[in-house]
Enzyme design. Sequence first.
Site, PDB file in Angstrom:
ATOM      1  N   LYS A  99     -42.655  31.348  13.748  1.00  0.00           N
ATOM      2  CA  LYS A  99     -43.833  30.482  14.046  1.00  0.00           C
ATOM      3  C   LYS A  99     -43.595  29.619  15.280  1.00  0.00           C
ATOM      4  O   LYS A  99     -44.575  29.388  16.218  1.00  0.00           O
ATOM      5  CB  LYS A  99     -43.855  29.559  12.819  1.00  0.00           C
ATOM      6  CG  LYS A  99     -44.333  30.445  11.432  1.00  0.00           C
ATOM      7  CD  LYS A  99     -45.031  29.463  10.622  1.00  0.00           C
ATOM      8  CE  LYS A  99     -46.373  29.299  11.142  1.00  0.00           C
ATOM      9  NZ  LYS A  99     -47.526  29.020  10.417  1.00  0.00           N
ATOM     10  N   GLU A 152     -45.604  19.752  12.004  1.00  0.00           N
ATOM     11  CA  GLU A 152     -46.892  19.672  12.533  1.00  0.00           C
ATOM     12  C   GLU A 152     -47.827  18.591  11.980  1.00  0.00           C
ATOM     13  O   GLU A 152     -47.352  18.088  10.892  1.00  0.00           O
ATOM     14  CB  GLU A 152     -47.713  20.919  12.038  1.00  0.00           C
ATOM     15  CG  GLU A 152     -47.332  22.240  13.062  1.00  0.00           C
ATOM     16  CD  GLU A 152     -48.227  23.567  12.022  1.00  0.00           C
ATOM     17  OE1 GLU A 152     -49.084  23.160  11.434  1.00  0.00           O
ATOM     18  OE2 GLU A 152     -47.668  24.530  12.675  1.00  0.00           O
ATOM     19  N   HIS A 170     -52.030  30.680  -2.168  1.00  0.00           N
ATOM     20  CA  HIS A 170     -52.022  31.379  -0.748  1.00  0.00           C
ATOM     21  C   HIS A 170     -52.133  32.762  -0.974  1.00  0.00           C
ATOM     22  O   HIS A 170     -51.934  33.585   0.016  1.00  0.00           O
ATOM     23  CB  HIS A 170     -50.628  31.136  -0.246  1.00  0.00           C
ATOM     24  CG  HIS A 170     -50.348  29.686   0.008  1.00  0.00           C
ATOM     25  ND1 HIS A 170     -51.037  28.824   0.897  1.00  0.00           N
ATOM     26  CD2 HIS A 170     -49.209  28.731  -0.522  1.00  0.00           C
ATOM     27  CE1 HIS A 170     -50.597  27.551   0.762  1.00  0.00           C
ATOM     28  NE2 HIS A 170     -49.687  27.588  -0.179  1.00  0.00           N
ATOM     29  N   ARG A 177     -51.203  43.577  11.900  1.00  0.00           N
ATOM     30  CA  ARG A 177     -51.186  44.663  10.994  1.00  0.00           C
ATOM     31  C   ARG A 177     -52.991  44.786  10.515  1.00  0.00           C
ATOM     32  O   ARG A 177     -53.683  43.741  10.930  1.00  0.00           O
ATOM     33  CB  ARG A 177     -50.575  44.401   9.588  1.00  0.00           C
ATOM     34  CG  ARG A 177     -51.062  43.179   8.762  1.00  0.00           C
ATOM     35  CD  ARG A 177     -50.675  43.052   7.552  1.00  0.00           C
ATOM     36  NE  ARG A 177     -51.535  42.042   6.918  1.00  0.00           N
ATOM     37  CZ  ARG A 177     -50.958  40.945   6.607  1.00  0.00           C
ATOM     38  NH1 ARG A 177     -49.939  40.408   7.487  1.00  0.00           N
ATOM     39  NH2 ARG A 177     -51.860  39.771   6.135  1.00  0.00           N
TER      40      ARG A 177
HETATM   41  C1  MV4 Z   1     -51.358  23.908   7.372  1.00  0.00           C
HETATM   42  C2  MV4 Z   1     -52.422  23.134   6.570  1.00  0.00           C
HETATM   43  C3  MV4 Z   1     -52.884  21.936   7.091  1.00  0.00           C
HETATM   44  N1  MV4 Z   1     -52.178  21.553   8.243  1.00  0.00           N
HETATM   45  N2  MV4 Z   1     -50.992  23.482   8.596  1.00  0.00           N
HETATM   46  C4  MV4 Z   1     -50.945  27.512   4.297  1.00  0.00           C
HETATM   47  C5  MV4 Z   1     -50.764  29.008   4.687  1.00  0.00           C
HETATM   48  C6  MV4 Z   1     -50.174  28.981   5.904  1.00  0.00           C
HETATM   49  N3  MV4 Z   1     -50.369  30.260   6.752  1.00  0.00           N
HETATM   50  C7  MV4 Z   1     -50.517  27.704   6.581  1.00  0.00           C
HETATM   51  N4  MV4 Z   1     -51.232  26.824   5.648  1.00  0.00           N
HETATM   52  C8  MV4 Z   1     -51.440  25.561   5.736  1.00  0.00           C
HETATM   53  N5  MV4 Z   1     -51.058  25.117   6.898  1.00  0.00           N
HETATM   54  C9  MV4 Z   1     -51.280  22.070   8.883  1.00  0.00           C
HETATM   55  N6  MV4 Z   1     -50.818  21.438   9.924  1.00  0.00           N
HETATM   56  C10 MV4 Z   1     -53.002  23.813   5.223  1.00  0.00           C
HETATM   57  C11 MV4 Z   1     -52.423  24.858   5.018  1.00  0.00           C
HETATM   58  C12 MV4 Z   1     -53.095  25.397   3.755  1.00  0.00           C
HETATM   59  C13 MV4 Z   1     -53.939  26.464   3.687  1.00  0.00           C
HETATM   60  C14 MV4 Z   1     -54.392  27.112   4.787  1.00  0.00           C
HETATM   61  C15 MV4 Z   1     -55.098  28.231   4.782  1.00  0.00           C
HETATM   62  C16 MV4 Z   1     -55.662  28.783   3.653  1.00  0.00           C
HETATM   63  C17 MV4 Z   1     -55.389  27.955   2.350  1.00  0.00           C
HETATM   64  C18 MV4 Z   1     -54.263  26.961   2.379  1.00  0.00           C
HETATM   65  C19 MV4 Z   1     -54.151  26.295   1.073  1.00  0.00           C
HETATM   66  C20 MV4 Z   1     -53.033  25.362   1.253  1.00  0.00           C
HETATM   67  C21 MV4 Z   1     -52.745  24.705   2.662  1.00  0.00           C
END
Ligand code: MV4
Length: 499
Positions: free
Chosen positions: A114, A198, A233, A290
């Site tokens: 990341k 972040e 997730h 992928r």
């Molecule tokens: C975040 C976020 C809010 N702010 N980053 C969850 C999966 C991972 N790929 C990143 N995720 C998140 N990152 C910041 N800076 C909220 C999430 C997140 C989320 C993102 C996409 C789809 C579902 C989610 C469920 C909870 C939190």
Amino acid sequence: MKVLVANRGEIAVRVIRACRELGYPTVAVYSEPDRAALHVLYADAAIAIGPAPSRESYLRIDRIIDAAQKTGADAIHPGYGFLAENAEFARACRDAGITFIGPSPESIDAMGSKTESRQRMKAAGVPVVPGLTEAVKSFDEIADFAKSAGFPIMIKASAGGGGKGMRLVERESDLRSSFERVTSEAQSFFGDGSVYAEKFVPQPRHIEVQILGDQHGNLVHLGERECTLQRRHQKVVEECPSPVVDAELRERLGAMAVKAAAAVNYYSAGTIECLMGPDREFYFLEMNTRLQVEHPVTEMVWGVDLVKEQLRVARGEKLTIRQEQLAPNGHAIECRIYAEDPARNFAPSPGLIRYLNLPQGPGVRNENGVYAGYTVPVFYDPMLSKLVCHAATRDEAIARMKRALTEYRVEGIDTTIPFFSSIMDNADFRAAKFDTGFIDRVLPTLDLQGNRASAGHVDAAIAAAAIMAFEETQRVQLPNDVDSAWRRAGRADAMRGRL
Ligand code: MV4
């Protein structure tokens, strides 16, 4: 090209179909309990690679390379999951002179971290979520960031992704314990305890952009998918296009995704995941190097077979599609059908499928990995199939999905089908008003018992079946292999309309 498919279930079937249409013979690999799985039945050849646990079969690089060499396969498609984003596997293929049907190991590596991917995206001018781009060396660096950026923040594992190893921190008093928690989780999940921070993006939507590139530097995008509806997730419903993205925003998202992919010399199919705030500002989150589970919604709307394109690109062919020729058509929705009981908090429901009726008709596509008489094993991901519906508009696609779900029958195990019927009826879903918290908010309000037969119904069905079976034994059986005067007379009467 002879293609070994290093996967199982619906995605292995999907890849085998594309190979067959292009005239490439296929080799399936299977673990012991998968001996009679659908992908094994569909492939031209099949080879055993070990016992049930994935660690000893589908994740064994040595056994899969060995299987390719034994069967004369000169290319490997990894599907998704398992070894699909494992750079070591892509290198092992290269070292063995086998074509890996995916991106280069260098692209996989660049997007695997990341912090490294954030650095490279920032340098390329791709918007990333505001925050650090290097793993912190001490707690103090996290505290400094929190002080300057303000709460809430997210602490994430550098080696993380897909929701593992991350934590929301809303106040200073939780900062140290969260830092320690994510560090130790990162160490145990990924063998790498490094973390960074972040800004938190509140009420985000998860929007991802499909890209496709060749080995000659050509890249196109195929618009976005709306993947906001998730539970723990795990995506549950995906759509193409996103109901909140218009043509102008699509163009900006697409240009960003192509820029991101070009920055890591990407080829094959790939996905740029973004977070989008309610203000429609978007930020690069991570890249999936992928083919994805939900690729069919893009295929149906953009009219491109992504797996065939992957096969052509892997052979070194140039992309034949140019961006100007690509345009979205209609709307597609995917529901992931799992062997889980939504009425029991999505408890796994493995076992024998006694009866299966897949929905059919206009605009309905099943990406199915099972059959009636098949026993769903406990060892793997419980996704049985994907139901994808395409129609001219979002409303029509929803109506079509509801119709298809009523045709869908699975007997013997519980599935998530009733859950999707409720989602399709939900007013906020229909109005496209949702964020990543939607599923958790609506779950307690759903009546998921509705479709389940009550104990009384089951008793009545058993009694009716017993009566029918008894009546069958009492029926006069006419011998149908003997000709008789009576029979001839009866037929003659019938033909004269006397009966
Ligand atoms: C975040 C976020 C809010 N702010 N980053 C969850 C999966 C991972 N790929 C990143 N995720 C998140 N990152 C910041 N800076 C909220 C999430 C997140 C989320 C993102 C996409 C789809 C579902 C989610 C469920 C909870 C939190």
